[in-house]
Design a protein around this motif. Sequence first.
Motif, PDB file in Angstrom:
ATOM      1  N   TYR A  71      49.061-132.894-104.589  1.00  0.00           N
ATOM      2  CA  TYR A  71      48.617-132.149-103.411  1.00  0.00           C
ATOM      3  C   TYR A  71      47.560-131.113-103.784  1.00  0.00           C
ATOM      4  O   TYR A  71      46.573-130.947-103.070  1.00  0.00           O
ATOM      5  N   GLN A  89      42.246-125.166 -93.572  1.00  0.00           N
ATOM      6  CA  GLN A  89      42.726-126.391 -92.918  1.00  0.00           C
ATOM      7  C   GLN A  89      43.256-127.394 -93.929  1.00  0.00           C
ATOM      8  O   GLN A  89      44.322-127.983 -93.737  1.00  0.00           O
ATOM      9  N   GLU A  92      46.605-126.068 -95.437  1.00  0.00           N
ATOM     10  CA  GLU A  92      47.738-126.204 -94.529  1.00  0.00           C
ATOM     11  C   GLU A  92      48.159-127.663 -94.378  1.00  0.00           C
ATOM     12  O   GLU A  92      49.353-127.959 -94.337  1.00  0.00           O
ATOM     13  N   GLN A  93      47.200-128.560 -94.325  1.00  0.00           N
ATOM     14  CA  GLN A  93      47.514-129.982 -94.185  1.00  0.00           C
ATOM     15  C   GLN A  93      48.229-130.500 -95.429  1.00  0.00           C
ATOM     16  O   GLN A  93      49.286-131.126 -95.324  1.00  0.00           O
ATOM     17  N   GLN A  94      47.683-130.250 -96.603  1.00  0.00           N
ATOM     18  CA  GLN A  94      48.250-130.791 -97.839  1.00  0.00           C
ATOM     19  C   GLN A  94      49.591-130.129 -98.193  1.00  0.00           C
ATOM     20  O   GLN A  94      50.547-130.815 -98.559  1.00  0.00           O
ATOM     21  N   GLN A  97      52.271-131.402 -95.867  1.00  0.00           N
ATOM     22  CA  GLN A  97      52.770-132.716 -96.283  1.00  0.00           C
ATOM     23  C   GLN A  97      53.679-132.595 -97.492  1.00  0.00           C
ATOM     24  O   GLN A  97      54.709-133.255 -97.578  1.00  0.00           O
ATOM     25  N   ARG A 100      57.064-131.033 -96.441  1.00  0.00           N
ATOM     26  CA  ARG A 100      57.719-131.635 -95.280  1.00  0.00           C
ATOM     27  C   ARG A 100      59.151-132.061 -95.596  1.00  0.00           C
ATOM     28  O   ARG A 100      60.061-131.813 -94.812  1.00  0.00           O
ATOM     29  N   ARG A 113      52.430-122.195 -97.204  1.00  0.00           N
ATOM     30  CA  ARG A 113      51.501-122.852 -96.284  1.00  0.00           C
ATOM     31  C   ARG A 113      50.459-121.861 -95.751  1.00  0.00           C
ATOM     32  O   ARG A 113      49.294-122.208 -95.571  1.00  0.00           O
TER      33      ARG A 113
END
Length: 172
Positions: A71, A89, A92-94, A97, A100, A113
Motif C-alpha cells: 500500500y 486522496q 485515503e484510498q490506499q 483499502q 478495511r 487514514r
Amino acid sequence: MFKLGGILCILAGCIGWGCSRTSEEKCRIRHLKELIRIIKRIQNEISYGKHTLPEICLILAECGDVLYRPYFQRIYEQVGRENGASLTQVWEQQIGQCLREAPLSEEEKGILRDLPQSLGLLEEKQQAESIGQNMELLVRACAKAEESYENKSKMILSVSLLTGIFLTILVL
C-alpha cells in the motif's frame, strides 16, 4: 453413538469460535502496535530526516510490515506519476483499502487514514507534534487492549465452552 459425535462437534465448534475471537483480539493488538511503529517512523522522518510524505512512503514500503508494504509502495508510485494525483486522496484510498479488514475501530483506522490532513502545517516541528498527538491516542488504545486481553480471552473461552455445554444439554 451419533449423539456423542454431535456433542463433540458442538463443543468443538463453540471452542473454535472462542479461539477465533481470542485470536482476533490478539490480531487487533498486533495491528495497533504496527500503526504506532508506522506513525513513529513518519514522525521521525519528518522531524529528523526532513523527508516528504511520499518519500516516507517509499521508506515504509522497503522496511515496513509485510501487510502494509504494497500500500505504501502504491501511494509512492501514484503520487510520483505525472498525472498529479493528490496525496490526500491517494493516501485515503490506499490506507482505507489496507485497513478495511483490520480488526480496529473506525477511530483507530481514522488516525492513520487522516494523517495527511495533520501535515498541512508549514513547520516540520509542528507537523511532528501533530502526528505525536495522534500516536498517543493509539498508544493508549494499545495499552488498554493489552491490559484487558488476558481477562477478555479467558472470559470468551469460558463463555464459548459454557455455550457448548448448554447446547449439548439441549440436544440431549
